[in-house]
Enzyme design. Structure first.
Site, PDB file in Angstrom:
ATOM      1  N   LEU A 337       0.820  -1.211   0.000  1.00 10.93           N
ATOM      2  CA  LEU A 337       0.000   0.000   0.000  1.00 10.93           C
ATOM      3  C   LEU A 337       0.849   1.253   0.000  1.00 10.93           C
ATOM      4  O   LEU A 337       0.453   2.293  -0.500  1.00 10.93           O
ATOM      5  CB  LEU A 337      -0.888   0.031   1.247  1.00 10.93           C
ATOM      6  CG  LEU A 337      -1.973  -1.020   1.361  1.00 10.93           C
ATOM      7  CD1 LEU A 337      -2.561  -1.018   2.757  1.00 10.93           C
ATOM      8  CD2 LEU A 337      -3.053  -0.770   0.332  1.00 10.93           C
ATOM      9  N   PHE A 342       9.251   4.190   8.414  1.00 15.00           N
ATOM     10  CA  PHE A 342       9.227   3.148   9.421  1.00 15.00           C
ATOM     11  C   PHE A 342       9.037   1.770   8.800  1.00 15.00           C
ATOM     12  O   PHE A 342       9.080   0.775   9.484  1.00 15.00           O
ATOM     13  CB  PHE A 342       8.121   3.398  10.442  1.00 15.00           C
ATOM     14  CG  PHE A 342       8.406   4.567  11.350  1.00 15.00           C
ATOM     15  CD1 PHE A 342       9.455   4.499  12.257  1.00 15.00           C
ATOM     16  CD2 PHE A 342       7.633   5.715  11.304  1.00 15.00           C
ATOM     17  CE1 PHE A 342       9.722   5.561  13.111  1.00 15.00           C
ATOM     18  CE2 PHE A 342       7.908   6.780  12.154  1.00 15.00           C
ATOM     19  CZ  PHE A 342       8.956   6.710  13.057  1.00 15.00           C
ATOM     20  N   VAL A 345       4.055  -0.809   4.080  1.00 10.84           N
ATOM     21  CA  VAL A 345       2.711  -1.156   4.546  1.00 10.84           C
ATOM     22  C   VAL A 345       2.026  -2.034   3.504  1.00 10.84           C
ATOM     23  O   VAL A 345       2.041  -1.722   2.308  1.00 10.84           O
ATOM     24  CB  VAL A 345       1.863   0.115   4.786  1.00 10.84           C
ATOM     25  CG1 VAL A 345       0.479  -0.257   5.285  1.00 10.84           C
ATOM     26  CG2 VAL A 345       2.548   1.026   5.785  1.00 10.84           C
ATOM     27  N   ASP A 456       3.877  13.980  13.733  1.00 11.01           N
ATOM     28  CA  ASP A 456       3.938  13.954  12.277  1.00 11.01           C
ATOM     29  C   ASP A 456       2.534  14.001  11.680  1.00 11.01           C
ATOM     30  O   ASP A 456       2.195  13.228  10.791  1.00 11.01           O
ATOM     31  CB  ASP A 456       4.707  12.721  11.797  1.00 11.01           C
ATOM     32  CG  ASP A 456       5.165  12.859  10.336  1.00 11.01           C
ATOM     33  OD1 ASP A 456       5.190  14.003   9.828  1.00 11.01           O
ATOM     34  OD2 ASP A 456       5.473  11.836   9.709  1.00 11.01           O
TER      35      ASP A 456
END
Ligand code: NAG
Ligand code: NAG
Ligand code: NAG
Ligand code: NAG
Ligand code: NAG
Ligand code: NAG
Ligand code: NAG
Ligand code: NAG
Ligand code: NAG
Length: 647
Positions: A337, A342, A345, A456
């Protein structure tokens, strides 16, 4: 109600010996009059007099509503009557019946009116008032005397109101009422909050946030306060329990026909006489502005659930790696996605059909397994309709995965910055998104048991569900990556240029107010459809926030409204812009908290400050479209959040 002629925020300063003499308090609306002796009047009279005969279940719980269409006219009349939650069914009916007759005397021809009395409120209008949060007109009373030690007192009051608010809001469709007491030094605080039961839990909560916010601006530090709005009310007193305790089973069913009132005369002085005769000592208030924040969640029940959860959480939150691998087709590219700093996804589907989003963390979080599990357990408890829900985690060797609910309509940036898709967002939707994000952020900042600073917040971190309700994603990453949660300087800046408050971008200082800054940028982007860091005007590149401020000052804000917003209340849009500008103030102390932001968004009677020039700073990458993060000491860690979208 939107009545320039209604005296809003009337503040009475009372001596400590009081005072049903301040009731009844009538507000005759200014939207228009009907003709005397018309069918309109007959219909209204009939509706109001049905209070004395109705045997609806809701009246037994202190609530009356009725509506009728005026024959021959395309008008509907709506009436609401609500009693303080501790009244018996008989006293309630008597109070409403008396108020109904007073209001006809006091506001003879007006199409809208509200009458507050000590124990009940009667309210009618030609506009639909059921299930709407109405906080104008407000009637507020305050004791002239101050509490001795305001800090202790306010802390105790705030905690008490927080739990009462949750209890009242969660009270169900018959009654939304809660009372309680708390000790502060040698004093006892007694408080009561109530909403009309036609409101939803969220609406009740919003209404109480507003009235408690009004209290924060008028009356903090007073010995007693009573604030009434059409949809909700709130009162506290020191060392005087002013309410009766309601037994567990709510009011006794069938009330015998109520006895006639002691005074038979129908004139405008009647209620005053009754009120004075039955005066109860009330101690009320005034003050300075400190915003008390009310917790939105039901405290008690939640904690109980959490204790039970405690035993099973770690196991129930942990997913088997094989399950997740299967759900994502072995982390196949076709399921990807988005890619962020980090990690990647993926979209997935569990064998039971549930859709999930899986974030495969790429960085070493610097935490051991136990700490990681603990953090995930804490974050999984944060549940709010405007937060993406964390369902669990998975640990396997070096693999660390976070499993989230799947949110289908991608993220806000995919709409507002897209020349075609932005047309899907009319003003009402945009406004709903602003409100939802504000609620989610307030929850992170104030209401959850953890105090989470997002760090964020940006359009690509606002995901949209199938009804286009916003859900904040990627909160708590700072915790998982062992970044301090308290306001602190950090040498590791996580954030996105254009959204970052200057003190954060330049010095690494973050706080709830740096999130407020990002929220302000977001509002302005939603209204304008422009990216803050990419905004261009002719040849010159200017930061959106500065440009908006200039337009605001010159009275040309229509220039900055996204042309695809073709309908919508211009005062509401202007108010959002104004609030956005207050959030992006350079000086941290000049920015409101999220609680005041919600108050300002909810109540149009709260006056807004004049914003100064917004924070302005440019960095090297201003031209780039890529969100970036910078590490001021050594490493660079890019954070691009998960979009949870397919393209
Ligand atoms: C209520 O009455 C006023 C004055 O006659 C009118 O302007 C307004 O449109 C009415 N509102 C509704 C919802 O009918
Ligand atoms: C309601 O109020 C009217 C006018 O004040 C009075 O005549 C009537 O008796 C009252 N009815 C009840 C049931 O209290
Ligand atoms: C009272 O309000 C409820 C919604 O809260 C509505 O469904 C109901 O129709 C109303 N009753 C009358 C008599 O209008
Ligand atoms: C409505 O009636 C009140 C008196 O009942 C009067 O004072 C007021 O001026 C009227 N308002 C309008 C708009 O006619
Ligand atoms: C104070 O609150 C407690 C519950 O928190 C309740 O048991 C007690 O009866 C209350 N006391 C009074 C005087 O209302
Ligand atoms: C309001 O209700 C309280 C408690 O039932 C009662 O003691 C008081 O007399 C009532 N006030 C009025 C003005 O009726
Ligand atoms: C999953 O992918 C990895 C590498 O991409 C591969 O080594 C492994 O054999 C795959 N497993 C399955 C069950 O397909
Ligand atoms: C949002 O998602 C729902 C269901 O997934 C879909 O029906 C709807 O068209 C989407 N809305 C927009 C504006 O894309
Ligand atoms: C950053 O925070 C520290 C305290 O944590 C404070 O001393 C310092 O003045 C702050 N700097 C700025 C620019 O706000």
């Amino acid at each position: 109600m939107d009545p320039p002629n209604l005296p809003l925020l009337l503040l009475l300063t009372l001596a400590s010996t009081i005072n049903a003499q301040f009731f009844p308090a009538p507000y005759c609306g200014s939207t228009g009059n009907f003709t005397a002796d018309s069918t309109y009047q007959t219909t209204l009279t009939a509706l109001l007099s049905s209070i004395s005969t109705t045997n609806s279940l809701s009246l037994k719980y202190g609530f009356f509503n009725a509506s009728a269409t005026v024959s021959g006219a395309s008008q509907t009349l709506y009436v609401i009557g609500s009693c303080r939650g501790d009244l018996t069914a008989e006293s309630c009916r008597a109070c409403l019946n008396a108020s109904a007759s007073d209001i006809r005397d006091l506001c003879p021809l007006q199409k809208e009116a509200v009458l507050y009395s000590e124990n009940c409120t009667v309210w009618y209008s030609n506009a639909s008032i059921f299930g709407t949060v109405t906080t104008d007109p407000v009637y507020q009373l305050a004791n002239v005397n101050n509490v001795a030690s305001p800090d202790t007192y306010n802390a105790a009051l705030r905690t008490l109101l927080g739990s009462l608010q949750g209890e009242a809001a969660g009270g169900g469709s018959l009654r939304k009422y809660a009372t309680g007491n708390a000790s502060a030094d040698y004093n006892k605080i007694y408080a009561m909050v109530q909403c009309t039961p036609d409101l939803t839990e969220q609406q009740c909560s919003d209404c109480l946030v507003t009235v408690v916010g009004i209290f924060g601006q008028c009356c903090v530090g007073k010995l007693g306060v009573n604030i009434m709005a059409p949809s909700c009310r709130f009162r506290y007193e020191t060392n005087a329990r002013f309410y009766d305790l309601v037994g567990e089973p709510l009011p006794p069913p069938p009330a015998p026909p109520p006895p006639p009132l002691e005074s038979g005369k129908s004139n405008s002085t009647k209620a005053v006489i009754i009120a004075v005769a039955t005066s109860v000592s009330v101690v009320l208030v005034i003050g300075i502005a400190i915003l008390l924040v009310v917790q939105r969640k039901k405290k008690q029940p939640r904690q109980r659930i959490e204790e039970v959860d405690e035993i099973s959480t770690a196991e129930s939150l942990q997913f088997d790696f094989g399950t997740i691998r299967a759900a994502t087709d072995n982390f196949s590219d076709s399921k990807k996605l988005g890619q962020g700093g980090f990690g990647v996804v993926y979209m997935g589907q569990l064998s039971n059909g549930q859709e999930i989003a899986v974030k495969r963390l790429s960085q070493n979080s610097g935490q051991g397994e136990v700490e990681f599990k603990n953090e995930v357990m804490l974050l999984a408890r944060l549940q709010h309709r405007n937060l993406v829900r964390l369902l669990g985690f998975c640990l396997e060797g070096v693999e660390r995965l976070l499993i989230y609910e799947f949110v289908p309509n991608s993220s806000l940036d995919q709409f507002i910055f897209d020349p075609l898709k932005r047309a899907n967002l009319d003003w009402d939707r945009r406004h709903k998104i602003i409100m939802g994000v504000a609620r989610g952020l307030l929850y992170l900042h104030e209401d959850s048991r953890l105090r989470i600073i997002h760090r964020d917040l940006k359009a690509s971190n606002i995901l949209l569900d199938s009804n286009m309700n916003p859900k904040i994603s990627d909160f708590g990453m700072a915790r998982l990556f062992e970044l301090d949660q308290t306001q602190a300087e950090t040498n590791r800046i996580v954030g996105t240029y254009g959204y970052m408050a200057p003190e954060y971008a330049m010095h690494g200082n973050f706080s709830v107010k740096s999130d407020v800054f990002s929220f302000g940028v977001l509002i302005l982007e939603i209204v304008s459809g422009q990216k803050n860091n990419l905004f261009r005007l002719g040849d010159s590149t200017e930061v959106l926030t500065s440009y908006v401020w200039k337009c605001w000052r010159e009275g040309t804000i229509t220039n900055i409204i996204d042309p695809s917003v073709t309908a919508g209340s211009s005062t509401e849009i202007a108010r959002c812009i104004h609030i956005g500008l207050l959030c992006v103030q350079e000086n941290v102390a000049d920015r409101p908290t999220m609680a005041s932001v919600l108050l300002m968004l909810n109540s149009h009677s709260v006056t807004l400050q004049v914003p100064l020039h917004p924070a302005f700073f440019i960095h090297r990458g201003a031209e780039s479209d890529v969100s970036s993060t910078q590490d001021y000491s050594s490493r660079v860690s890019e954070v691009e959040s998960n979009h949870l979208l397919k393209n």
